[in-house]
Design an enzyme around this catalytic site. Structure first.
Site, PDB file in Angstrom:
ATOM      1  N   TRP A 155       0.918  -1.308  -0.171  1.00  0.00           N
ATOM      2  CA  TRP A 155      -0.197   0.213   0.246  1.00  0.00           C
ATOM      3  C   TRP A 155       0.668   1.655   0.401  1.00  0.00           C
ATOM      4  CZ3 TRP A 155      -2.472   3.047   4.825  1.00  0.00           C
ATOM      5  CH2 TRP A 155      -3.249   3.649   4.523  1.00  0.00           C
ATOM      6  N   ASP A 236      -1.401  -5.193   9.395  1.00  0.00           N
ATOM      7  CA  ASP A 236      -2.356  -4.495   8.469  1.00  0.00           C
ATOM      8  C   ASP A 236      -3.315  -5.121   8.507  1.00  0.00           C
ATOM      9  OD1 ASP A 236      -3.645  -2.421   7.772  1.00  0.00           O
ATOM     10  OD2 ASP A 236      -1.844  -1.899   6.432  1.00  0.00           O
ATOM     11  N   ALA A 238      -7.295  -5.283   7.370  1.00  0.00           N
ATOM     12  CA  ALA A 238      -7.610  -3.648   6.365  1.00  0.00           C
ATOM     13  C   ALA A 238      -9.066  -4.366   5.417  1.00  0.00           C
ATOM     14  CB  ALA A 238      -7.557  -2.535   5.699  1.00  0.00           C
ATOM     15  N   LYS A 271     -13.608  -0.713   5.468  1.00  0.00           N
ATOM     16  CA  LYS A 271     -14.110  -1.802   3.885  1.00  0.00           C
ATOM     17  C   LYS A 271     -14.857  -2.438   4.229  1.00  0.00           C
ATOM     18  CE  LYS A 271     -10.127   0.327   3.346  1.00  0.00           C
ATOM     19  NZ  LYS A 271      -9.482   1.232   2.518  1.00  0.00           N
TER      20      LYS A 271
END
Ligand SMILES: Cc1ncc(COP(=O)(O)O)c(C=O)c1O
Length: 424
Positions: A155, A236, A238, A271
């Site tokens: 990312w 991470d 997400a 999300k």
């Protein structure tokens, strides 16, 4: 948006006294216009494109069969309830709403995780980005120039966030874009080369931008080796729920927490609850002992205090209402499952084409989440946009959720034409 000069409006400029001018003007004079976020500029160009059959595979948001990013029904219900029932908008603490944090911890890590042994604590943050920022600042403490190992591609915000905190970034190629090949062996090597106290950044699931995730054996292996080598994981997470399933997507993270004394987990609810602009996330920290966890947590809260004082409440309040109410929870889970199934259908549909213009798409069926990398150059990306109205990041990342199943033939034809023209 950069403000435009208004030629009709002239205001007298007061000058600094001479002698002071150059120092002060140095501050104002040394800034440079920063490059626009490439994905946001794609959004603008897409909106301005009059073609009706255009496709937006750029921005990383979920889209349904009609190309919309809907507000989930459970979110709408919770918002209505919030409007009726909320008694106050007085300040929260810097740690956010502890009930939201506890409900999320138990969902993410498994029932009872928040209370288990007192070694897991969390705070609410403005999105996963806020959680990463606090994590990066924590990691930059108690050890100058700590090294962070980052698999590429990743990312794009990871590097600036980690570097701004003063961490030294070492990259290794975790995914060969040209051959669309995942290279977990390179992660294993990085773990052997890292020094005790170094940080390994991991995507918990649905890797952005490649979609390539470790399997459970891989997670077990790295949990063991990282514990033996004294390394710190920054996970991470997400996209939980958008890959294989809710528990499946957190399985690697749970193994890491069980297998290592300490870990940091940056979590985003943006999300999986479709709350993007409401900025909902949390940072979870696990320390080797209760006392160390508490000190780590209280330092994280102090960082939040000086960064944004306290996180925005609305989105987290919505998540809390959903998780407190079994009917809303079921509605949210049903819609999340539908999102996951739709992404899987697009993946399977595209994978079935096998090789297109020399690009092997079959691996898409074994990768997860919204994103995939196509090994095409910026010129082919531009041709796709110009010739076929297909918009994507210049890196070759596509958001599969931007594809409708009945548009797959048009996408494949466009891809074939654009890459073959680029080769010719
Ligand atoms: C891998 C990864 N981490 C973190 C984030 C940040 O999420 P949020 O929008 O909640 O800040 C994103 C968002 O695109 C992401 O892709």
């Amino acid at each position: 948006v950069i403000p435009a000069a208004n030629k009709n409006h002239r205001r007298a400029v007061r000058r600094y006294p001479s002698g002071m001018e150059s120092e002060a003007m140095m501050f104002f004079g040394e800034f440079r216009i920063q490059p626009a976020d490439p994905l946001l500029s794609i959004m603008g160009r897409f909106a301005a494109d009059p073609r009706s059959r255009k496709m937006d595979l750029g921005v990383g948001v979920y889209r349904d069969d009609s190309g919309r990013t809907p507000v989930l029904a459970a979110v709408k219900d919770a918002e209505r309830r919030l409007l009726q029932e909320q008694q106050s908008k007085s300040y929260l603490g810097s740690e956010g709403d502890p009930v939201f944090v506890k409900l999320m911890a138990d969902r993410v890590f498994g029932a009872g995780a928040s209370a288990e042994d007192g070694r897991l604590a969390g705070l609410q943050t403005p999105g996963g980005t806020g959680a990463l920022l606090v994590a990066a600042e924590l990691l930059a403490m108690n050890g100058a120039g700590r090294k962070v190992w980052l698999g590429t591609p990743t990312w794009p915000n990871h590097v600036p966030i980690l570097a701004a905190a003063g961490l030294e970034i070492v990259t290794y190629e975790l995914y060969e874009v040209a051959t669309r090949r995942f290279r977990p062996d390179r992660l294993f090597e990085a773990i052997e080369r890292a020094q005790p106290g170094d940080v390994i950044v991991l995507h918990g699931c649905c890797h952005n931008p490649t979609g390539a995730d470790l399997d459970l054996d891989g997670w077990r292996h790295i949990a063991d080796r990282m514990a033996e080598r004294g390394l710190i994981p920054l996970i991470d997470l997400a996209y939980q729920g958008l890959g294989m399933g809710w528990d499946e997507d957190a399985a690697g993270t749970r193994l890491m927490l069980a297998g290592l004394p300490g870990a940091l987990v940056a979590y985003s609810c943006d999300k999986n609850f479709g709350l993007y602009r409401d900025r909902v996330g949390a940072l979870f920290v696990q320390g080797p002992s209760v006392a160390e966890t508490q000190a780590l947590w209280s330092t994280a809260v102090a960082i939040a205090r000086r960064s944004w004082s306290m996180p925005p409440d609305h989105g987290a309040a919505v998540v809390r209402l959903i998780l407190e109410d079994p009917a809303l929870t079921l509605s949210w889970q049903t819609e999340l499952s539908e999102m996951r199934a739709r992404i899987a259908r697009v993946r399977a549909g595209l994978a079935a084409y096998g090789k297109v213009a020399g690009i092997d798409l079959s691996g898409l069926a074994h990768e997860h989440g919204m994103f995939a990398m196509l090994p095409i150059g910026a010129d082919a990306v531009e041709r796709l946009r110009e010739e076929a109205g297909i918009y994507m990041a210049s890196s070759g990342r596509i958001n599969l959720a931007g594809l409708q199943v009945d548009a797959l033939p048009a996408f494949v034809a466009g891809l074939r034409a654009a890459t073959e023209m680029a080769l010719a």
